[in-house]
Design a protein around this motif. Structure first.
Motif, mmCIF file in Angstrom:
data_model
loop_
_atom_site.group_PDB
_atom_site.id
_atom_site.type_symbol
_atom_site.label_atom_id
_atom_site.label_comp_id
_atom_site.label_asym_id
_atom_site.label_seq_id
_atom_site.Cartn_x
_atom_site.Cartn_y
_atom_site.Cartn_z
ATOM 1 N N VAL A 73 -6.805 -6.440 16.979
ATOM 2 C CA VAL A 73 -6.320 -6.880 15.678
ATOM 3 C C VAL A 73 -6.404 -5.746 14.662
ATOM 4 O O VAL A 73 -7.458 -5.128 14.512
ATOM 5 C CB VAL A 73 -7.142 -8.093 15.167
ATOM 6 C CG1 VAL A 73 -6.607 -8.586 13.830
ATOM 7 C CG2 VAL A 73 -7.156 -9.223 16.201
ATOM 8 N N GLU A 74 -5.303 -5.511 13.992
ATOM 9 C CA GLU A 74 -5.278 -4.589 12.855
ATOM 10 C C GLU A 74 -5.445 -5.452 11.612
ATOM 11 O O GLU A 74 -4.731 -6.435 11.436
ATOM 12 C CB GLU A 74 -3.946 -3.826 12.823
ATOM 13 C CG GLU A 74 -3.857 -2.796 11.741
ATOM 14 C CD GLU A 74 -4.975 -1.772 11.813
ATOM 15 O OE1 GLU A 74 -5.523 -1.442 10.748
ATOM 16 O OE2 GLU A 74 -5.312 -1.301 12.926
ATOM 17 N N VAL A 75 -6.410 -5.100 10.760
ATOM 18 C CA VAL A 75 -6.715 -5.902 9.572
ATOM 19 C C VAL A 75 -6.345 -5.103 8.323
ATOM 20 O O VAL A 75 -6.709 -3.939 8.196
ATOM 21 C CB VAL A 75 -8.219 -6.265 9.524
ATOM 22 C CG1 VAL A 75 -8.547 -7.050 8.261
ATOM 23 C CG2 VAL A 75 -8.626 -7.052 10.765
ATOM 24 N N LYS A 76 -5.636 -5.750 7.409
ATOM 25 C CA LYS A 76 -5.261 -5.130 6.139
ATOM 26 C C LYS A 76 -5.590 -6.090 5.002
ATOM 27 O O LYS A 76 -5.307 -7.277 5.097
ATOM 28 C CB LYS A 76 -3.752 -4.807 6.095
ATOM 29 C CG LYS A 76 -3.303 -3.792 7.127
ATOM 30 C CD LYS A 76 -3.849 -2.420 6.848
ATOM 31 C CE LYS A 76 -3.498 -1.412 7.919
ATOM 32 N NZ LYS A 76 -4.080 -0.101 7.664
ATOM 33 N N GLY A 77 -6.196 -5.543 3.953
ATOM 34 C CA GLY A 77 -6.509 -6.345 2.769
ATOM 35 C C GLY A 77 -5.915 -5.682 1.547
ATOM 36 O O GLY A 77 -6.007 -4.467 1.389
ATOM 37 N N THR A 78 -5.277 -6.471 0.664
ATOM 38 C CA THR A 78 -4.627 -5.897 -0.510
ATOM 39 C C THR A 78 -4.574 -6.876 -1.675
ATOM 40 O O THR A 78 -4.540 -8.094 -1.473
ATOM 41 C CB THR A 78 -3.192 -5.415 -0.166
ATOM 42 O OG1 THR A 78 -2.592 -4.851 -1.331
ATOM 43 C CG2 THR A 78 -2.320 -6.537 0.364
ATOM 44 N N GLN A 79 -4.562 -6.321 -2.888
ATOM 45 C CA GLN A 79 -4.370 -7.127 -4.091
ATOM 46 C C GLN A 79 -2.894 -7.425 -4.294
ATOM 47 O O GLN A 79 -2.545 -8.323 -5.043
ATOM 48 C CB GLN A 79 -4.822 -6.354 -5.333
ATOM 49 C CG GLN A 79 -6.251 -5.912 -5.328
ATOM 50 C CD GLN A 79 -6.482 -4.946 -6.476
ATOM 51 O OE1 GLN A 79 -6.642 -5.362 -7.610
ATOM 52 N NE2 GLN A 79 -6.478 -3.652 -6.181
ATOM 53 N N THR A 80 -2.021 -6.645 -3.653
ATOM 54 C CA THR A 80 -0.583 -6.805 -3.842
ATOM 55 C C THR A 80 -0.097 -8.037 -3.094
ATOM 56 O O THR A 80 -0.864 -8.713 -2.405
ATOM 57 C CB THR A 80 0.182 -5.558 -3.330
ATOM 58 O OG1 THR A 80 0.093 -5.523 -1.905
ATOM 59 C CG2 THR A 80 -0.378 -4.269 -3.924
ATOM 60 N N ASN A 81 1.208 -8.313 -3.191
ATOM 61 C CA ASN A 81 1.770 -9.485 -2.511
ATOM 62 C C ASN A 81 1.883 -9.291 -1.005
ATOM 63 O O ASN A 81 2.321 -10.183 -0.296
ATOM 64 C CB ASN A 81 3.139 -9.833 -3.111
ATOM 65 C CG ASN A 81 4.160 -8.734 -2.909
ATOM 66 O OD1 ASN A 81 3.951 -7.793 -2.135
ATOM 67 N ND2 ASN A 81 5.277 -8.833 -3.591
ATOM 68 N N GLY A 82 1.491 -8.127 -0.504
ATOM 69 C CA GLY A 82 1.442 -7.893 0.934
ATOM 70 C C GLY A 82 2.785 -7.674 1.598
ATOM 71 O O GLY A 82 2.881 -7.676 2.816
ATOM 72 N N GLU A 83 3.813 -7.466 0.792
ATOM 73 C CA GLU A 83 5.138 -7.248 1.369
ATOM 74 C C GLU A 83 5.178 -6.020 2.263
ATOM 75 O O GLU A 83 5.872 -5.996 3.263
ATOM 76 C CB GLU A 83 6.158 -7.086 0.249
ATOM 77 C CG GLU A 83 7.298 -8.052 0.358
ATOM 78 C CD GLU A 83 8.169 -8.030 -0.878
ATOM 79 O OE1 GLU A 83 8.787 -6.974 -1.151
ATOM 80 O OE2 GLU A 83 8.222 -9.059 -1.559
ATOM 81 N N GLY A 84 4.424 -4.999 1.888
ATOM 82 C CA GLY A 84 4.359 -3.790 2.704
ATOM 83 C C GLY A 84 2.924 -3.309 2.794
ATOM 84 O O GLY A 84 2.184 -3.399 1.822
ATOM 85 N N VAL A 85 2.517 -2.868 3.976
ATOM 86 C CA VAL A 85 1.179 -2.288 4.145
ATOM 87 C C VAL A 85 1.334 -0.913 4.774
ATOM 88 O O VAL A 85 2.345 -0.627 5.413
ATOM 89 C CB VAL A 85 0.247 -3.168 5.026
ATOM 90 C CG1 VAL A 85 -0.090 -4.474 4.334
ATOM 91 C CG2 VAL A 85 0.839 -3.419 6.394
ATOM 92 N N PHE A 86 0.345 -0.064 4.558
ATOM 93 C CA PHE A 86 0.390 1.287 5.104
ATOM 94 C C PHE A 86 -0.391 1.349 6.405
ATOM 95 O O PHE A 86 -1.477 0.792 6.511
ATOM 96 C CB PHE A 86 -0.185 2.283 4.091
ATOM 97 C CG PHE A 86 0.671 2.380 2.863
ATOM 98 C CD1 PHE A 86 1.858 3.097 2.889
ATOM 99 C CD2 PHE A 86 0.308 1.739 1.693
ATOM 100 C CE1 PHE A 86 2.668 3.172 1.762
ATOM 101 C CE2 PHE A 86 1.111 1.811 0.559
ATOM 102 C CZ PHE A 86 2.289 2.531 0.592
ATOM 103 N N LEU A 87 0.197 2.025 7.388
ATOM 104 C CA LEU A 87 -0.421 2.198 8.701
ATOM 105 C C LEU A 87 -0.510 3.688 8.993
ATOM 106 O O LEU A 87 0.402 4.436 8.663
ATOM 107 C CB LEU A 87 0.438 1.538 9.783
ATOM 108 C CG LEU A 87 0.702 0.046 9.638
ATOM 109 C CD1 LEU A 87 1.843 -0.384 10.554
ATOM 110 C CD2 LEU A 87 -0.559 -0.740 9.965
ATOM 111 N N THR A 88 -1.585 4.093 9.645
ATOM 112 C CA THR A 88 -1.686 5.489 10.074
ATOM 113 C C THR A 88 -0.847 5.669 11.339
ATOM 114 O O THR A 88 -0.500 4.694 12.024
ATOM 115 C CB THR A 88 -3.146 5.884 10.392
ATOM 116 O OG1 THR A 88 -3.582 5.121 11.521
ATOM 117 C CG2 THR A 88 -4.071 5.649 9.197
#
Length: 149
Positions: A73-88
């Motif tokens: 599982v790749e986990v991402k947390g954000t204050q934004t609406n989550g429309e886009g996340v950054f991946l390495t």
């Protein structure tokens, strides 16, 4: 997972957060990450998985197992609406190599108190199975290596 990759992602996330009216520093970034990790652990545990944190030494965050089934599982947390996340590039590469066994756990719209010490709420969006190539991957950063160096 290269630290130059991580530094680029951190800079991009800062710019993105700022464009949406949020202030993001490395402490808050870590707090958002930890908050999302806890939510992800609760989510997959509630589905009957045994959850192990692999975030320190693997290109993914959680390994979840249930009988003979396993997920990374790749986990991402954000204050934004989550429309886009950054991946390495490491996260993308790993996800491509393990297509049938990947999940993306996104906790977005996290509320942050004024003193940035209290995180609350957040909306969960889980993509399972996750194939990063099914969304749209946009290159946002390149590392140039000069010839003959």
């Amino acid at each position: 997972e290269g630290s130059a990759d991580d530094a680029a992602i951190e800079a991009l996330e800062k710019t993105h957060a700022k464009s949406q009216g949020f202030q993001l520093d490395s402490k808050l970034r870590k707090a958002l990450e930890d908050y999302a990790m806890e939510a992800a652990k609760r989510h997959f545990t509630s589905l009957g998985y045994i959850v192990e944190d692999h975030s320190k030494n693997h290109p993914y965050d959680l390994r979840c197992t249930k009988k003979k089934e396993w997920l990374c599982v790749e986990v991402k947390g954000t204050q934004t609406n989550g429309e886009g996340v950054f991946l390495t590039s490491g996260e993308v590469e790993f996800a491509r190599q393990h297509k049938g066994h990947m999940a993306l756990f996104l906790l977005h719209s996290i509320k942050v108190s004024e003193n940035k010490k209290v995180l609350t709420n957040g909306q969960t969006h889980v993509i399972l199975p996750w194939d990063g190539d099914q969304g749209s991957l946009k290159p946002v950063s390149y590392q140039y290596e000069a010839p003959g160096r």
